[in-house]
Design a protein around this motif. Sequence first.
Motif, mmCIF file in Angstrom:
data_model
loop_
_atom_site.group_PDB
_atom_site.id
_atom_site.type_symbol
_atom_site.label_atom_id
_atom_site.label_comp_id
_atom_site.label_asym_id
_atom_site.label_seq_id
_atom_site.Cartn_x
_atom_site.Cartn_y
_atom_site.Cartn_z
ATOM 1 N N GLY A 39 0.818 -1.206 0.000
ATOM 2 C CA GLY A 39 0.000 0.000 0.000
ATOM 3 C C GLY A 39 0.850 1.252 0.000
ATOM 4 N N ASP A 61 -4.549 0.916 0.370
ATOM 5 C CA ASP A 61 -4.190 -0.501 0.344
ATOM 6 C C ASP A 61 -3.496 -0.818 -0.980
ATOM 7 O OD1 ASP A 61 -6.158 -0.796 -1.635
ATOM 8 O OD2 ASP A 61 -7.610 -1.749 -0.290
ATOM 9 N N ALA A 62 -3.129 -2.071 -1.163
ATOM 10 C CA ALA A 62 -2.370 -2.475 -2.343
ATOM 11 C C ALA A 62 -3.166 -2.321 -3.639
ATOM 12 C CB ALA A 62 -1.894 -3.920 -2.187
ATOM 13 N N ASN A 63 -4.491 -2.176 -3.536
ATOM 14 C CA ASN A 63 -5.340 -1.985 -4.715
ATOM 15 C C ASN A 63 -5.566 -0.512 -5.036
ATOM 16 O OD1 ASN A 63 -5.815 -4.805 -5.100
ATOM 17 N ND2 ASN A 63 -7.258 -4.743 -3.384
ATOM 18 N N THR A 65 -6.951 1.716 -2.931
ATOM 19 C CA THR A 65 -8.154 2.233 -2.272
ATOM 20 C C THR A 65 -7.772 2.936 -0.976
ATOM 21 O OG1 THR A 65 -9.479 0.411 -3.170
ATOM 22 C CG2 THR A 65 -10.396 1.593 -1.282
ATOM 23 N N THR A 80 1.424 8.057 -8.304
ATOM 24 C CA THR A 80 1.092 6.727 -8.831
ATOM 25 C C THR A 80 1.785 6.467 -10.165
ATOM 26 O OG1 THR A 80 -0.956 7.612 -9.788
ATOM 27 C CG2 THR A 80 -1.116 6.594 -7.618
ATOM 28 N N ASP A 84 3.848 3.116 -10.691
ATOM 29 C CA ASP A 84 3.382 2.185 -11.721
ATOM 30 C C ASP A 84 4.446 1.919 -12.792
ATOM 31 O OD1 ASP A 84 0.985 2.040 -10.403
ATOM 32 O OD2 ASP A 84 -0.137 3.274 -11.850
#
Length: 216
Positions: A39, A61-63, A65, A80, A84
């Motif tokens: 995360g 979190d890792a997704n 969210t 991000t 990414d």
Amino acid sequence: MSSETQLREQICLLAKSMFDRGLTGGSTGNISARTEDGGLLVSPTGTSFGRLDPGRLSRFDANGTLISGDKPTKEMPLHTAFYDTRSSAGAVVHLHSCHSVALSMMPDANEDDFLPRLTPYAIMKLGKVKLLPFFMPGDAAMGEAVRGLAGKRSAVMLANHGPVVAGKDIEAACNAIEELEDTARLAMMTRSMSPRGISDADLQRLITKFNVEWDG
């Protein structure tokens, strides 16, 4: 003390250090770091680097969210984009540091190789810095511009705005962005003096010896 608690405190400690030394003022700048579970911890929107609260950092979190903390910085697309496209990125820092912004406004600023080669340390810690054009604050296009570099640069300079640097961890990212600002300060100080910089031959030696990422 858990590792996340330590990371939260480290983020706030390093941010305050940079604020106290005038590297970013008011409520400018933002900072993020990867957590052990994949995360992110991110400085909230509208907060000052001098007064970050470890317990109120935005927690993703890792997704991707938001699961706790305050609303994150509006510059999340910048952060991000680095995470990414650069698997080695463990932290991202963005400042509104005075001398680097000044250098970005100079008519002869080099878009592909923003920092003059004045000291070995900027080369070692940053590689080649890309100067990006002016964007409106919070514009998602900034993130797209970073994605367009395909992970080849660890540092970019947003024209008329400020630098953004990714590092393997929070300390490395902060050290690198300070080196960027210091080099920009040297460049502005010596701008009319024709300073002797690092030669092409010594640049190649540095790249080889210290395994520097140098996008040709």
